[in-house]
Motif scaffolding. Structure first.
Motif, mmCIF file in Angstrom:
data_model
loop_
_atom_site.group_PDB
_atom_site.id
_atom_site.type_symbol
_atom_site.label_atom_id
_atom_site.label_comp_id
_atom_site.label_asym_id
_atom_site.label_seq_id
_atom_site.Cartn_x
_atom_site.Cartn_y
_atom_site.Cartn_z
ATOM 1 N N CYS A 4 0.856 -1.192 0.000
ATOM 2 C CA CYS A 4 0.000 0.000 0.000
ATOM 3 C C CYS A 4 0.887 1.234 0.000
ATOM 4 O O CYS A 4 1.578 1.514 0.991
ATOM 5 N N GLN A 5 0.898 1.951 -1.103
ATOM 6 C CA GLN A 5 1.732 3.145 -1.244
ATOM 7 C C GLN A 5 0.882 4.283 -1.814
ATOM 8 O O GLN A 5 0.165 4.083 -2.788
ATOM 9 N N PRO A 6 0.953 5.491 -1.228
ATOM 10 C CA PRO A 6 0.206 6.625 -1.786
ATOM 11 C C PRO A 6 0.994 7.319 -2.893
ATOM 12 O O PRO A 6 2.198 7.519 -2.779
ATOM 13 N N PHE A 7 0.314 7.688 -3.963
ATOM 14 C CA PHE A 7 0.933 8.436 -5.053
ATOM 15 C C PHE A 7 0.008 9.578 -5.459
ATOM 16 O O PHE A 7 -1.212 9.433 -5.452
ATOM 17 N N SER A 14 -10.528 17.026 -15.181
ATOM 18 C CA SER A 14 -11.387 16.752 -16.334
ATOM 19 C C SER A 14 -10.688 15.915 -17.404
ATOM 20 O O SER A 14 -11.248 15.679 -18.479
ATOM 21 N N ASP A 15 -9.454 15.453 -17.126
ATOM 22 C CA ASP A 15 -8.747 14.600 -18.087
ATOM 23 C C ASP A 15 -9.411 13.225 -18.172
ATOM 24 O O ASP A 15 -9.886 12.699 -17.163
ATOM 25 N N PRO A 16 -9.419 12.611 -19.359
ATOM 26 C CA PRO A 16 -10.040 11.294 -19.509
ATOM 27 C C PRO A 16 -9.147 10.142 -19.047
ATOM 28 O O PRO A 16 -9.517 8.983 -19.172
ATOM 29 N N HIS A 17 -7.966 10.453 -18.532
ATOM 30 C CA HIS A 17 -7.025 9.429 -18.083
ATOM 31 C C HIS A 17 -6.396 9.882 -16.767
ATOM 32 O O HIS A 17 -6.595 11.018 -16.327
ATOM 33 N N ILE A 18 -5.636 9.005 -16.140
ATOM 34 C CA ILE A 18 -4.955 9.325 -14.883
ATOM 35 C C ILE A 18 -3.452 9.195 -15.087
ATOM 36 O O ILE A 18 -2.969 8.160 -15.559
ATOM 37 N N ASP A 19 -2.708 10.247 -14.750
ATOM 38 C CA ASP A 19 -1.250 10.233 -14.812
ATOM 39 C C ASP A 19 -0.684 10.134 -13.399
ATOM 40 O O ASP A 19 -1.049 10.932 -12.521
ATOM 41 N N ILE A 20 0.203 9.170 -13.186
ATOM 42 C CA ILE A 20 0.886 9.015 -11.907
ATOM 43 C C ILE A 20 2.378 8.853 -12.182
ATOM 44 O O ILE A 20 2.769 8.009 -12.998
ATOM 45 N N TYR A 21 3.198 9.666 -11.537
ATOM 46 C CA TYR A 21 4.641 9.590 -11.698
ATOM 47 C C TYR A 21 5.257 9.045 -10.411
ATOM 48 O O TYR A 21 4.971 9.541 -9.322
ATOM 49 N N ARG A 49 -2.779 -2.651 -10.274
ATOM 50 C CA ARG A 49 -4.103 -2.600 -9.661
ATOM 51 C C ARG A 49 -4.073 -1.506 -8.600
ATOM 52 O O ARG A 49 -3.160 -1.466 -7.773
ATOM 53 N N VAL A 50 -5.055 -0.612 -8.650
ATOM 54 C CA VAL A 50 -5.049 0.525 -7.737
ATOM 55 C C VAL A 50 -6.400 0.666 -7.044
ATOM 56 O O VAL A 50 -7.428 0.215 -7.545
ATOM 57 N N ASP A 51 -6.375 1.273 -5.887
ATOM 58 C CA ASP A 51 -7.579 1.687 -5.174
ATOM 59 C C ASP A 51 -7.533 3.200 -5.015
ATOM 60 O O ASP A 51 -6.464 3.805 -4.931
ATOM 61 N N GLY A 52 -8.699 3.807 -4.935
ATOM 62 C CA GLY A 52 -8.711 5.240 -4.703
ATOM 63 C C GLY A 52 -9.714 5.942 -5.597
ATOM 64 O O GLY A 52 -10.500 5.289 -6.286
#
Length: 223
Positions: A4-7, A14-21, A49-52
């Motif tokens: 379990c790690q927060p990012f 309003s973007d149709p996608h999610i960016d995580i660095y 696999r993500v939750d949130g």
């Protein structure tokens, strides 16, 4: 790999996608980066696999006339989401109504130890700055990139790099001077190392007065 790690999310609301660095700072994040590189070498997709999401920004930046955003290292990622919402309207559904804002001036300060790290988001930040110059309907944007450990002979194309720590008293004063005359409050948001956050807090609280309220919010993590 399970952990379990927060990012922080770097895409706009309003973007149709999610960016995580993800930066390889600890054992688990190093494994994630290594696994992603391995999949890239084999031309395979990286499956996750993500939750949130868990939590949200504790402030509404759209209601401020002047906004100061300060990121230390990878702490620039949540700031990118805010900037995308303000400056990048490509791909939006024109039939959908989006939240309005009263922002007139935005100052972004990005601090990093080495100039080479700026290449990850430099083009994106420059595109926001160019948008602010070309479109009179979006807020003015002042962009400052500070490098704290390299010498000034390190060349980075496309952006003026400042090889010193920012003077937060000067930065905050610039936001005060550029806020709309009718505005009685301004926002300061910091994401990065604790020392940086503390220095910015000290400079921001000095500007609190009967005529101006400076709202300060922060997240802390290391370069």
């Amino acid at each position: 790999m399970r952990s379990c790690q927060p990012f922080s999310v770097a895409s706009g609301p309003s973007d149709p996608h999610i960016d995580i660095y993800i930066r390889a700072l600890g054992d688990h994040t190093k494994k994630i980066v290594e696994y992603s590189e391995h999949c890239a070498d084999d031309n395979k997709q990286t499956r996750i696999r993500v939750d949130g999401p868990y939590g949200t920004l504790p402030f509404n930046y759209r209601r401020y006339g002047s906004v100061l955003l300060v990121g230390g290292g990878i702490g620039i990622t949540p700031i990118l989401g805010i900037l995308r919402d303000i400056y990048d309207h490509t791909g939006r559904d024109t039939k959908k109504k989006y939240p309005s804002h009263c922002i007139r001036y935005v100052s972004v300060v990005w601090i990093m130890p080495h100039a080479a790290e700026s290449s990850l988001f430099l083009d994106l930040l420059n595109s926001f700055h160019q948008k602010s110059l070309e479109d009179p309907l979006v807020p003015d944007l002042k962009l400052s990139i500070h490098v704290t450990r390299d010498s000034d002979d390190t060349i980075v194309t496309g952006q003026q790099i400042i090889y010193s720590k920012p003077q937060f008293n000067v930065v905050v004063e610039g936001c005060v001077e550029n806020k709309p005359a009718s505005s009685t409050s301004m926002l300061v948001y910091a994401c990065g190392p604790g020392g940086m956050v503390t220095q910015l807090w000290d400079a921001s609280t000095k500007k609190n007065s009967k005529a101006l309220r400076v709202d300060f919010y922060h997240e802390k993590f290391e370069f």
